[in-house]
Motif scaffolding. Structure first.
Motif, PDB file in Angstrom:
ATOM      1  N   ARG A   5       0.876  -1.169   0.000  1.00  0.00           N
ATOM      2  CA  ARG A   5       0.000   0.000   0.000  1.00  0.00           C
ATOM      3  C   ARG A   5       0.914   1.220   0.000  1.00  0.00           C
ATOM      4  N   LEU A   6       1.037   1.856  -1.120  1.00  0.00           N
ATOM      5  CA  LEU A   6       2.046   2.887  -1.321  1.00  0.00           C
ATOM      6  C   LEU A   6       1.477   4.270  -1.054  1.00  0.00           C
ATOM      7  N   VAL A   7       2.163   5.005  -0.184  1.00  0.00           N
ATOM      8  CA  VAL A   7       1.792   6.382   0.153  1.00  0.00           C
ATOM      9  C   VAL A   7       2.950   7.289  -0.249  1.00  0.00           C
ATOM     10  N   ARG A   8       2.632   8.300  -1.054  1.00  0.00           N
ATOM     11  CA  ARG A   8       3.619   9.334  -1.389  1.00  0.00           C
ATOM     12  C   ARG A   8       3.035  10.678  -0.970  1.00  0.00           C
ATOM     13  N   CYS A   9       3.866  11.529  -0.394  1.00  0.00           N
ATOM     14  CA  CYS A   9       3.352  12.814   0.072  1.00  0.00           C
ATOM     15  C   CYS A   9       4.340  13.923  -0.254  1.00  0.00           C
ATOM     16  N   ASP A  10       3.828  15.151  -0.243  1.00  0.00           N
ATOM     17  CA  ASP A  10       4.637  16.352  -0.427  1.00  0.00           C
ATOM     18  C   ASP A  10       4.737  17.085   0.904  1.00  0.00           C
ATOM     19  N   PHE A  11       5.953  17.371   1.341  1.00  0.00           N
ATOM     20  CA  PHE A  11       6.120  18.212   2.518  1.00  0.00           C
ATOM     21  C   PHE A  11       5.560  19.606   2.240  1.00  0.00           C
ATOM     22  N   ARG A  12       5.346  20.380   3.277  1.00  0.00           N
ATOM     23  CA  ARG A  12       4.872  21.754   3.088  1.00  0.00           C
ATOM     24  C   ARG A  12       5.872  22.540   2.234  1.00  0.00           C
ATOM     25  N   GLY A  13       5.320  23.282   1.277  1.00  0.00           N
ATOM     26  CA  GLY A  13       6.159  24.086   0.391  1.00  0.00           C
ATOM     27  C   GLY A  13       6.720  23.326  -0.784  1.00  0.00           C
ATOM     28  N   PHE A  14       6.256  22.095  -0.985  1.00  0.00           N
ATOM     29  CA  PHE A  14       6.726  21.272  -2.100  1.00  0.00           C
ATOM     30  C   PHE A  14       5.520  20.678  -2.827  1.00  0.00           C
ATOM     31  N   GLY A  15       5.675  20.456  -4.134  1.00  0.00           N
ATOM     32  CA  GLY A  15       4.618  19.790  -4.893  1.00  0.00           C
ATOM     33  C   GLY A  15       3.282  20.483  -4.719  1.00  0.00           C
ATOM     34  N   GLN A  16       2.287  19.716  -4.299  1.00  0.00           N
ATOM     35  CA  GLN A  16       0.921  20.235  -4.178  1.00  0.00           C
ATOM     36  C   GLN A  16       0.559  20.673  -2.761  1.00  0.00           C
ATOM     37  N   THR A  17       1.536  20.696  -1.848  1.00  0.00           N
ATOM     38  CA  THR A  17       1.267  21.146  -0.486  1.00  0.00           C
ATOM     39  C   THR A  17       1.721  22.592  -0.322  1.00  0.00           C
ATOM     40  N   ALA A  18       0.819  23.412   0.170  1.00  0.00           N
ATOM     41  CA  ALA A  18       1.129  24.835   0.340  1.00  0.00           C
ATOM     42  C   ALA A  18       2.181  25.043   1.426  1.00  0.00           C
ATOM     43  N   ALA A  19       2.894  26.159   1.315  1.00  0.00           N
ATOM     44  CA  ALA A  19       3.838  26.561   2.363  1.00  0.00           C
ATOM     45  C   ALA A  19       3.064  27.360   3.392  1.00  0.00           C
ATOM     46  N   ALA A  20       2.232  26.672   4.169  1.00  0.00           N
ATOM     47  CA  ALA A  20       1.285  27.347   5.062  1.00  0.00           C
ATOM     48  C   ALA A  20       1.504  26.915   6.497  1.00  0.00           C
ATOM     49  N   GLY A  21       0.985  27.728   7.409  1.00  0.00           N
ATOM     50  CA  GLY A  21       0.948  27.326   8.807  1.00  0.00           C
ATOM     51  C   GLY A  21       2.115  27.786   9.645  1.00  0.00           C
ATOM     52  N   GLY A  22       3.052  28.533   9.073  1.00  0.00           N
ATOM     53  CA  GLY A  22       4.179  29.031   9.863  1.00  0.00           C
ATOM     54  C   GLY A  22       5.111  27.906  10.280  1.00  0.00           C
ATOM     55  N   PRO A  23       5.733  28.025  11.465  1.00  0.00           N
ATOM     56  CA  PRO A  23       6.637  26.964  11.928  1.00  0.00           C
ATOM     57  C   PRO A  23       5.916  25.620  11.983  1.00  0.00           C
ATOM     58  N   HIS A  24       6.575  24.576  11.499  1.00  0.00           N
ATOM     59  CA  HIS A  24       5.915  23.271  11.419  1.00  0.00           C
ATOM     60  C   HIS A  24       6.949  22.170  11.485  1.00  0.00           C
ATOM     61  N   SER A  25       6.480  20.980  11.794  1.00  0.00           N
ATOM     62  CA  SER A  25       7.319  19.784  11.818  1.00  0.00           C
ATOM     63  C   SER A  25       6.905  18.869  10.683  1.00  0.00           C
ATOM     64  N   ASP A  26       7.818  18.613   9.765  1.00  0.00           N
ATOM     65  CA  ASP A  26       7.495  17.697   8.672  1.00  0.00           C
ATOM     66  C   ASP A  26       7.258  16.292   9.192  1.00  0.00           C
ATOM     67  N   ALA A  27       8.003  15.879  10.208  1.00  0.00           N
ATOM     68  CA  ALA A  27       7.794  14.549  10.779  1.00  0.00           C
ATOM     69  C   ALA A  27       6.392  14.427  11.371  1.00  0.00           C
ATOM     70  N   GLU A  28       5.955  15.454  12.084  1.00  0.00           N
ATOM     71  CA  GLU A  28       4.612  15.411  12.663  1.00  0.00           C
ATOM     72  C   GLU A  28       3.537  15.465  11.585  1.00  0.00           C
ATOM     73  N   ASP A  29       3.814  16.192  10.498  1.00  0.00           N
ATOM     74  CA  ASP A  29       2.871  16.205   9.374  1.00  0.00           C
ATOM     75  C   ASP A  29       2.695  14.803   8.791  1.00  0.00           C
ATOM     76  N   VAL A  30       3.809  14.079   8.630  1.00  0.00           N
ATOM     77  CA  VAL A  30       3.731  12.716   8.080  1.00  0.00           C
ATOM     78  C   VAL A  30       2.971  11.811   9.034  1.00  0.00           C
ATOM     79  N   LEU A  31       3.244  11.932  10.329  1.00  0.00           N
ATOM     80  CA  LEU A  31       2.545  11.095  11.304  1.00  0.00           C
ATOM     81  C   LEU A  31       1.047  11.394  11.302  1.00  0.00           C
ATOM     82  N   GLU A  32       0.698  12.665  11.189  1.00  0.00           N
ATOM     83  CA  GLU A  32      -0.718  13.048  11.116  1.00  0.00           C
ATOM     84  C   GLU A  32      -1.372  12.430   9.884  1.00  0.00           C
ATOM     85  N   LEU A  33      -0.639  12.396   8.766  1.00  0.00           N
ATOM     86  CA  LEU A  33      -1.175  11.775   7.554  1.00  0.00           C
ATOM     87  C   LEU A  33      -1.403  10.288   7.765  1.00  0.00           C
TER      88      LEU A  33
END
Length: 253
Positions: free
Chosen positions: A40-68
């Motif tokens: 089951r393959l999941v591909r994602c874009d970090f904030r500010g890359f691809g189709q993910t906006a550079a939004a939300g100010g300070p952020h954790s990419d690791a926490e974003d992935v875990l939330e996904l």
């Protein structure tokens, strides 16, 4: 926010995390074979890359992935991370060791690594070009620096496309600040394959060579033909390496 992503296939979860000069499209060549192999393959874009906006100010990419992963109902997954995506992979595996079944690090970055002269010079040149408004020059620098000698014109064009988009999105953002959390590599339980490129900058070759001493279950393999982005330089070779490791450590159903 939920970062942009795509999901395909069924079986054990496998998450692909991109480098800091690309987005999730860097795995286009690997995706079909991994899905066909029963993941089951999941591909994602970090904030500010691809189709993910550079939004939300300070952020954790690791926490974003875990939330996904939580949003997708994935309790545990194998992670494949390239460069900066490798650093994010290490952070996830260290902070939430039970969530990671196995990991492949492709020319990975490492938090706390002191950059050598060559890497520092690239960063200074990139900053200077962007401050001068020369996005095209900065994109060319990134392609020249990170692609190895086996990269064809299609790979170069792909890096140009992905990196230019990331520069434009991030430079237009009012605030764009990824946060790096402190974590202990000694807590990582997942088995690891660390790949490095013989034509990559020395920093990333040294990081990969150190990982077997830093992690409880890791082996290092250097690809003598590769630069920093082997999945774009020899796509089928990297696909075979991923499948070989995953079949050993995370057999598909």
């Amino acid at each position: 926010m939920t970062i942009s992503h795509d999901v395909a296939g069924s079986g054990p979860a496998l998450v692909l995390l991109h480098s800091g000069v690309c987005d999730r499209r860097m795995w286009d060549a690997q995706a079909p074979a991994l899905i066909d192999a029963g993941y089951r393959l999941v591909r994602c874009d970090f904030r500010g890359f691809g189709q993910t906006a550079a939004a939300g100010g300070p952020h954790s990419d690791a926490e974003d992935v875990l939330e996904l992963l939580d949003a997708l109902g994935i309790g545990q997954a194998a992670l494949v991370g390239a460069s900066y995506g490798g650093q994010v992979t290490l952070e996830i595996a260290a902070r939430w060791p039970g969530r990671v079944s196995a990991m492949v690090l492709v020319c990975s970055a490492l938090p706390g690594h002191e950059p050598g002269p060559a890497l520092e010079a690239v960063g200074e040149r990139e900053d200077a070009l962007l401050e001068a408004g020369d996005i095209a020059g900065a994109v060319e620098l990134m392609a020249d620096t990170w692609l190895g000698p086996d990269a064809d014109e299609a790979a170069r064009e792909a890096v140009h496309l992905m990196q230019r988009h990331a520069f434009e999105v991030q430079l237009a953002a009012e605030e764009f600040e990824p946060i790096e959390a402190e974590f202990d590599l000694g807590t990582i339980e997942a088995p690891c394959l660390a790949l490095s490129g013989g034509h990559d900058l020395a920093d990333f070759r040294r990081i990969a060579a150190r990982l077997p001493d830093l992690l409880s279950d890791a082996r290092h393999l250097e690809l003598p033909w590769a630069g920093h982005l082997p999945s774009l330089e020899r796509p089928s070779v990297v696909t075979d390496l991923l499948l070989g490791f995953l079949r050993e450590r995370l057999p598909a159903h």
